[in-house]
Design a protein around this motif. Structure first.
Motif, short mmCIF file in Angstrom:
data_model
loop_
_atom_site.label_atom_id
_atom_site.label_comp_id
_atom_site.label_asym_id
_atom_site.label_seq_id
_atom_site.Cartn_x
_atom_site.Cartn_y
_atom_site.Cartn_z
N PHE A 6 -10.69 6.66 -0.06
CA PHE A 6 -10.33 5.24 -0.08
C PHE A 6 -9.32 5.09 -1.21
O PHE A 6 -9.65 5.20 -2.39
CB PHE A 6 -11.57 4.37 -0.35
N ALA A 9 -3.49 1.15 -1.84
CA ALA A 9 -2.47 1.29 -0.81
C ALA A 9 -1.20 1.95 -1.31
O ALA A 9 -0.56 2.74 -0.60
CB ALA A 9 -2.16 -0.09 -0.20
N ARG A 12 -0.86 5.76 -1.05
CA ARG A 12 -1.11 6.45 0.21
C ARG A 12 -0.20 7.66 0.39
O ARG A 12 -0.66 8.77 0.70
CB ARG A 12 -0.92 5.52 1.40
N ILE A 32 -6.94 9.63 4.57
CA ILE A 32 -6.66 8.59 3.57
C ILE A 32 -6.84 7.22 4.23
O ILE A 32 -6.24 6.93 5.26
CB ILE A 32 -5.20 8.67 3.08
N ALA A 33 -7.69 6.38 3.62
CA ALA A 33 -7.84 5.00 4.08
C ALA A 33 -7.22 4.09 3.03
O ALA A 33 -7.83 3.86 1.98
CB ALA A 33 -9.31 4.65 4.30
N PRO A 34 -6.01 3.56 3.32
CA PRO A 34 -5.33 2.77 2.30
C PRO A 34 -5.63 1.28 2.41
O PRO A 34 -5.62 0.73 3.51
CB PRO A 34 -3.85 3.03 2.61
N ALA A 35 -5.91 0.63 1.29
CA ALA A 35 -6.07 -0.83 1.26
C ALA A 35 -6.02 -1.25 -0.20
O ALA A 35 -5.88 -0.42 -1.10
CB ALA A 35 -7.39 -1.25 1.90
N GLY A 36 -6.13 -2.57 -0.43
CA GLY A 36 -6.13 -3.05 -1.80
C GLY A 36 -7.35 -2.51 -2.55
O GLY A 36 -8.42 -2.34 -1.97
N ILE C 169 -9.53 -5.36 8.09
CA ILE C 169 -9.38 -4.40 6.98
C ILE C 169 -10.44 -4.67 5.91
O ILE C 169 -10.95 -3.76 5.28
CB ILE C 169 -7.95 -4.42 6.40
N SER C 173 -12.37 -1.64 6.63
CA SER C 173 -11.38 -0.82 5.93
C SER C 173 -10.31 -0.31 6.89
O SER C 173 -10.10 -0.91 7.96
CB SER C 173 -12.08 0.32 5.22
N ASN C 174 -9.66 0.75 6.53
CA ASN C 174 -8.42 1.13 7.18
C ASN C 174 -8.44 2.64 7.40
O ASN C 174 -7.59 3.38 6.91
CB ASN C 174 -7.27 0.69 6.25
N ILE C 175 -9.46 3.11 8.13
CA ILE C 175 -9.66 4.55 8.28
C ILE C 175 -8.93 5.04 9.52
O ILE C 175 -9.25 4.61 10.63
CB ILE C 175 -11.16 4.87 8.39
N PRO C 176 -7.95 5.91 9.35
CA PRO C 176 -7.17 6.37 10.49
C PRO C 176 -8.08 6.92 11.58
O PRO C 176 -9.02 7.67 11.31
CB PRO C 176 -6.29 7.47 9.91
N TYR C 187 0.41 -2.70 7.64
CA TYR C 187 0.15 -3.00 6.22
C TYR C 187 0.33 -1.74 5.37
O TYR C 187 1.01 -1.76 4.35
CB TYR C 187 -1.27 -3.56 6.09
N ALA C 188 -0.28 -0.65 5.86
CA ALA C 188 -0.21 0.59 5.09
C ALA C 188 1.25 1.03 4.91
O ALA C 188 1.66 1.43 3.82
CB ALA C 188 -1.02 1.68 5.78
N GLN C 191 3.08 -0.99 2.31
CA GLN C 191 2.63 -0.88 0.93
C GLN C 191 3.27 0.29 0.20
O GLN C 191 3.09 0.44 -1.00
CB GLN C 191 1.10 -0.75 0.86
N VAL C 192 3.97 1.13 0.94
CA VAL C 192 4.58 2.26 0.25
C VAL C 192 6.09 2.20 0.41
O VAL C 192 6.60 1.70 1.41
CB VAL C 192 4.06 3.61 0.79
N GLN D 191 -9.43 -10.85 -5.92
CA GLN D 191 -8.78 -9.62 -6.34
C GLN D 191 -9.37 -9.06 -7.63
O GLN D 191 -9.16 -7.90 -7.94
CB GLN D 191 -7.28 -9.84 -6.53
#
Ligand code: ATP
Ligand code: ATP
Ligand code: MOO
Ligand code: MG
Ligand code: MG
Lengths: 235, 366, 231, 231, 366
Positions: A6, A9, A12, A32-36, C169, C173-176, C187-188, C191-192, D191
């Motif tokens: 985890f 983000a 990542r 990889i699980a990306p988030a805030g 999310i 969460s955001n697990i591929p 979103y992912a 963010q990069v 946050q």
């Protein structure tokens, strides 16, 4: 083993590249699980199937430690970052360190705003506020901010020219062609920017997870880290 | 009693307060526009709960305000032909017709073909309701209600949208229905000749109340109801017995005061039936007219002369044990010197008492 | 536009799966709730209506957070489901479907409810006089007549489910491959540094899917409406 | 629940203002678009329908980003508005209202459109035979008859506008007193560790407002529906 | 010609193909259910575009397929009373009534009070349509169309939902309307006595085509149309002139073959009007009957005897220059030895020719 990370983000890509290399040597699968960071921390506290947590700031890691959700033994600072002032438009990077009395406000037009991440919520914003305060700029700029919900959104505001200036991480500034670095905030003007990692207490294979974290702190990693614009930490 | 109604219901400024008992057969609900006919029928069907009262069909209580009892609409087995057709737009005519049978688990096709044939809707079976004319839709609605095999049928002006020939085709079917199945019907209509033809019992509503209720014979001959029924519809209803059918297509009927000849009636010798004679179709003569096309000439005695508005009078004639009304001009009454007790003849054409006003299959008193 | 990596395609497939099941599962409940709201007077009707609309009103993150608290592994409902039926929602695609379904639910219910309210009660009355019980009236008259509304609502819900991000999310969460749907992947990417291109490609893909769904919905609804109107 | 600072209360007031104006401004356009979609056949109808639904389908952040591209200071529309009318949307509450309005627009249009489709065209025909032009028919027959739908749609849109977050913060960021709405404040609280209490207080406040709006909507719509149905 | 119609339109399996010209006055569209009456009226109103053809009112072309010309509905100034009332549910009765006036910028109250009074809807003005009975709603719909001051009025079975007394109250108003304003009306009805009373011209439709079109007199006396109109409605229409009003409330009319006495008619001496005499109300006698209440006895000659189905025959009698039909039994025809050329008497009661079948204010040939 399969390791689920985890990850804040913003980390990542760097983690994904590191993981690819690490997988080749170790045979472990890494997801990889990306988030805030805040989202991830809460999910881990709720028993998310994460083996490793990489946070963009130490606070959320502390918060998990208090809840015994991560193993303090495994906690490690992985890499750092720098905070930069950016301006709209391409150009040579002025890497000069900003000093007290720089008077950023004077570089803003009367209607203009300074783009930052949320200054009391998002790590990049919290660092920016600290930096502005220590440079004596906060008073003048506080009413002139455009606070975005994350640092990438702040970057976008400057990239599009909506805000002429912004404060973001060096990593973000480096990859965006439509902005240039107008100055770097002194390292000591804000709490050190640290990405920290730890193995969760719920990890299925804590050993493998810890190994990956150790590898990230080891000698092979700094190249990758630097390539993505992050600052490798001194030993 | 087949249907026993005693309901009170307030609707805005309108107060429905109706109690009557209806025997087997067809009970006509008659009354001016806005007198509460639809409201009453809705209460019987269970579509609108009365504020108060009781409704029972064939001994089963369907609604009882005091007992807090109300059988749900679908369990009442009461068919309803609405003032508007209310066909299901998403189903074709065939499936509209079979809707009630399916809901009640009855098998279908035979009955469907029969009803479709009778109502002249067989060619429409595959159509959607949107592609029907007003009258076609209403016929389908009638068929749909009939096919659900109700134990009581409510019909709210079901024939108003139909043309005369079509009406005359459907009416005999309703008559046969009444005769064959004994299906009791509560029939709302403005059309007195429909009412006269079908109804065994009539309930006259006025401003939400029962003005009069009784056998069709009594009410249709009641001069005091002329203002509700209209002058042109005033008349008398007699009970008759079929005496025989003659070769030239006429049927001879026996009434208390003599014989009547009518165009052939489809009823067996000895059958009892009802005949309606409109006051305006009766001529009064003081000597027996000869060489005249009117076949029915009955000796009579003047019982009363009632003057209404205008130049007409209603003469009430005693013919045997029956009363016949004749609407004639005042001038004729004077010329003929008619007064109570005058001996005279009632002259009626055969065709004026046409089958429309002959009610068949009269049941012995219910 | 950039070509997409296998992860992104995985997200597309997953999104379709999640949205499909979310919509399908929400449908019966949606119809039931819409019917209740449209045709039945009962105490707590206002409350139910409010509850249904919550996901529309709350910031999605809050909805996701509440889901996490309720349906997470530690959450009372999540734990019970796991104990009793061995169902795990947290951090599974089923959880993503739950989040998407809940976010889309108000849209579904509204569409169906309006359709129900547009059905002439006189037709239902007529059906009742023909011997049809309330259930049967619903199945044979109301339901066919609201079909256009149901279809429109379902496809809208599907589109919404495809686009849902915040609640998903936050909850799973955001697990591929498990919970990373198209919006999470977008979103992912965003963010990069340098991820915008891939993000835009995904935006276009999800637009194409949603548009296709909307066209399908219009077309279906029009066909069904014509049938239902008896033309 | 925690007591809230003045900033939070400011966010509440601002949210109400933003949602109110967003809804009000969206209404005429929403009615027009709904009418077009419901009653007029024209090429591009499907496209317009798709466009209207976009904000429902896209992740809100993407919508916000697109708004920024179009209506930002540098954006073609934003620049033109500024040049021609002196209207600035970027970083202003008006921009927040625009974002909220656009996010709520599909809900508004759908509600109104369904209401229009439920109006019996026979009544409109009758009005035309009495001499009413298309415009007049709309104003005197269609519009009054769809009023319940419009009200329901408007209040739903209002509720949605109150809850909108992603597009708003992306487009006009988070300036206390200018663009910091309740959801932005909630997000900010969530946050940081320990911010849940304050966030929950705001959630409860926005819930209360939204629920009140929904109740009002139900009540109004029922009253109007009764009037409109001629009872 | 007031209305000139020539349209073709296909609807599913149904093909409408109608051309006729209608003069001023009331033109009745008569035909069985499903014969295309509503479809035709819709084409005139502009609610459904014909596939082909032309529609013109008072010389103005409203629709011309070849020229691609079509005046929009609201600009046609054609009032339409629909088969169903179609009241605006959100407006009270008053505002429903005034809707057309407002749309056309006409001032209102005076006309409103007048119409409301005549239609008996004055007490309903503040009501909503949902709280009206079927007949009340239809009356409001009639008022609404009238008040919009159209130049042509389409009425699609407007009185079907009304009870007889109400019908008889409204009909005179429609007659007066026709007489006073000359408002041309295209009137769809199944009810022949309505048609006879109102129509100056009749168009008979059958399966989408014009079976016959012509003056009311001609068509209502046409024995070949008996199958469409129904046997009971067969009859003749004569033109008459008011000869005088008598003290006992009777009006004397002059027809070509003699005098008729009818209950008082509200028309000036010398006025021309039309009288309908139903075949079933006429008695044939071969000698002048005496001492009989029927006041109207006219010398006649048998022109033809037509046999139909059943025991009846239709005798066509020459009375002066007019033809009268008498429906009698075959038996009577034989007993009286009626055949072509037989001299006889036509006997009619005054009240049988009641005001319902008297058409007033006949316009000299249009
Ligand atoms: N919902 C309502 N609210 C108030 N008054 C109503 C309502 N429904 C009907 N009424 C009134 O109740 C009375 C009876 O109406 P109802 O429909 O039963 O009349 P009806 O005898 O069937 O008339 P018609 O022959 O014209 O159909 C009328 O005066 C009508 O105006
Ligand atoms: N939309 C449609 N599609 C196909 N056929 C139609 C459609 N509308 C009407 N028809 C058919 O056209 C014919 C004429 O219908 P129309 O409504 O004009 O009849 P009508 O003479 O007014 O009958 P009624 O007296 O019963 O009202 C009917 O046979 C009907 O079935
Ligand atoms: O790395 Mo963050 O927590 O998305 O700002
Ligand atoms: Mg009624
Ligand atoms: Mg018709």
């Amino acid at each position: 083993a399969e390791i689920t990370v985890f990850a804040a983000a913003s980390t990542r890509d760097v983690l994904a590249e590191a993981a690819e290399i690490y997988s080749e040597s170790s045979g472990d699968e890494i997801r990889i699980a990306p988030a805030g960071s805040s989202v991830l921390a809460r999910q881990i506290a709720q028993g998310a199937p994460a083996d490793v947590f990489v946070s963009a700031n130490p606070e959320w890691m502390d918060w998990l430690e208090e809840r015994d959700a991560v193993d303090p033994e495994t906690r490690a600072a992985l890499f750092g970052n720098r905070l930069v002032l950016i301006a709209h438009g391409a150009g040579a990077a002025g890497s000069a360190e900003l000093a007290p009395g720089v008077d950023i406000a004077s570089r803003l037009g009367p209607e203009d705003r300074l783009a930052v991440a949320l200054t009391d919520a998002v790590p990049a914003g919290i660092y920016a506020r600290a930096a502005l305060e220590s440079l004596g700029e906060w008073e003048a700029l506080a009413p002139r901010l455009a606070e975005a919900d994350n640092v990438r959104a702040a970057l976008a505001l400057v990239a599009l020219g909506e805000a002429p200036l912004g404060i973001v991480y060096a990593t973000d500034a480096a990859a965006e062609m439509r902005v240039r670095v107008a100055g770097t905030f002194p390292e000591d003007s804000h709490p050190p920017i640290r990405y920290v990692g730890a193995v969760t207490t719920a990890a299925a294979e804590p050993e493998a997870a810890a190994a990956f974290l150790r590898w990230l702190g080891g000698p092979q990693a700094p190249d990758i880290i630097a390539r993505h614009g992050f600052a490798p930490l001194p030993e | 009693m087949t249907l026993s109604v005693d309901v009170r219901k307030r609707q805005g400024a309108f107060q429905l307060d109706v109690a009557f008992e209806a025997p087997d057969g067809v009970t006509a609900l008659f009354g001016r526009s806005g007198s509460g006919k639809t409201s009453l029928v809705n209460a019987v069907a269970g579509l609108a709960a009365p504020d108060n009262g009781r409704v029972a069909v064939q001994g089963e209580t369907l609604f009882d305000a005091r007992a807090g009892h109300s059988v749900p609409v679908h369990a009442r087995r009461i068919g309803y032909v609405f003032q508007e057709a209310r066909l299901f737009p998403h189903l074709d005519v065939r499936r509209n017709l079979l809707y009630g049978r399916r809901a009640r688990g009855l098998s279908g096709e035979g009955a469907l073909d029969h009803v479709a044939e009778l109502l002249g809707i067989a060619p429409l079976l595959a159509r959607r309701p949107g592609a029907l004319s007003g009258g076609e839709a209403q016929r389908v609605a009638i068929g749909r209600a009939l096919l659900s095999e109700p134990r009581l049928l409510l019909m709210d002006e079901p024939l108003a949208a139909l043309d005369a020939p079509r009406k005359n085709e459907i009416l005999p079917y309703l008559e046969r229905l009444r005769a064959e199945t004994g299906l009791p019907i509560l029939y709302v209509s403005h059309n007195l000749s429909e009412v006269a033809r079908l109804a065994t019992h009539i309930v006259v509503l006025e401003e939400g109340r029962v003005l009069k209720s009784g056998s069709a014979e009594a009410l249709l001959s009641d001069p005091s109801l002329v203002h509700v029924m209209g002058l042109r519809e005033a008349g008398a209803v007699l009970t008759a017995e079929v005496a025989g059918h003659e070769a030239d297509g006429l049927t001879e009927l026996r009434i208390s005061g003599g014989r009547l000849y009518l165009p052939r009636i489809d009823a067996a010798e000895g059958a009892r039936l009802r005949v309606r004679i409109l006051a305006q179709d009766v001529i009064v003569a003081t000597e027996r007219p000869e060489n005249i096309s009117a076949l029915n000439v009955l000796p009579a005695t003047v019982r009363a002369i009632r003057r209404g508005e205008g130049p007409g009078v209603i003469a009430q004639l005693q013919v045997g044990e029956d009363a016949i009304l004749a609407r004639i001009t005042q001038r004729s009454a004077e010329t003929l010197a008619l007064s109570e007790g005058t001996a005279c003849f009632a002259v009626m054409k055969s065709v004026a008492v046409s089958p429309t006003d002959v009610s068949q299959g009269l049941r012995r008193e219910a | 536009m950039e070509t997409l990596g296998p992860e992104a395609w995985q997200a597309v497939r997953l999104s379709l799966k999640v949205a499909f099941w979310a919509t399908l599962a929400a449908m019966p409940l949606g119809i039931a709730v819409a019917y209740l709201l449209a045709r039945v007077r009962f105490p707590g009707r206002g409350l139910l209506n409010g509850l249904v609309h919550l996901p529309l009103i709350l910031p999605p993150v809050v909805t996701g957070y509440l889901l996490l608290l309720g349906f997470g592994r530690q959450g009372p409902i999540g734990a019970a489901l796991h104990e009793l039926f061995g169902i795990t929602l947290a951090f599974r695609w089923t959880g993503a479907a739950l989040a998407a379904g809940i976010m889309a639910f108000p849209l579904l219910v509204r569409a169906i409810r309006l359709a129900i309210e547009a059905v002439d009660p006189k037709l239902e009355e007529a059906a009742a006089t023909l011997g049809a019980s309330r259930m049967r009236v619903f199945a044979t008259v109301t339901l066919p007549l609201i079909l256009p509304g149901v279809i429109a609502g379902a496809i809208l819900a599907f589109a919404k489910a495809m686009g849902e991000f915040g609640a998903t999310i936050t909850f799973v969460s955001n697990i591929p491959g498990e919970t990373q749907t198209i919006p999470s992947a977008i979103y992912a990417f965003l963010q990069v540094p340098g991820g915008e291109g891939a993000a835009m490609t995904l935006v276009v893909i999800s637009l194409a899917i949603a548009m296709a769904a909307l066209f399908l919905s219009e077309w279906l609804a029009r066909r069904v409406a014509a049938r239902v109107a008896g033309r």
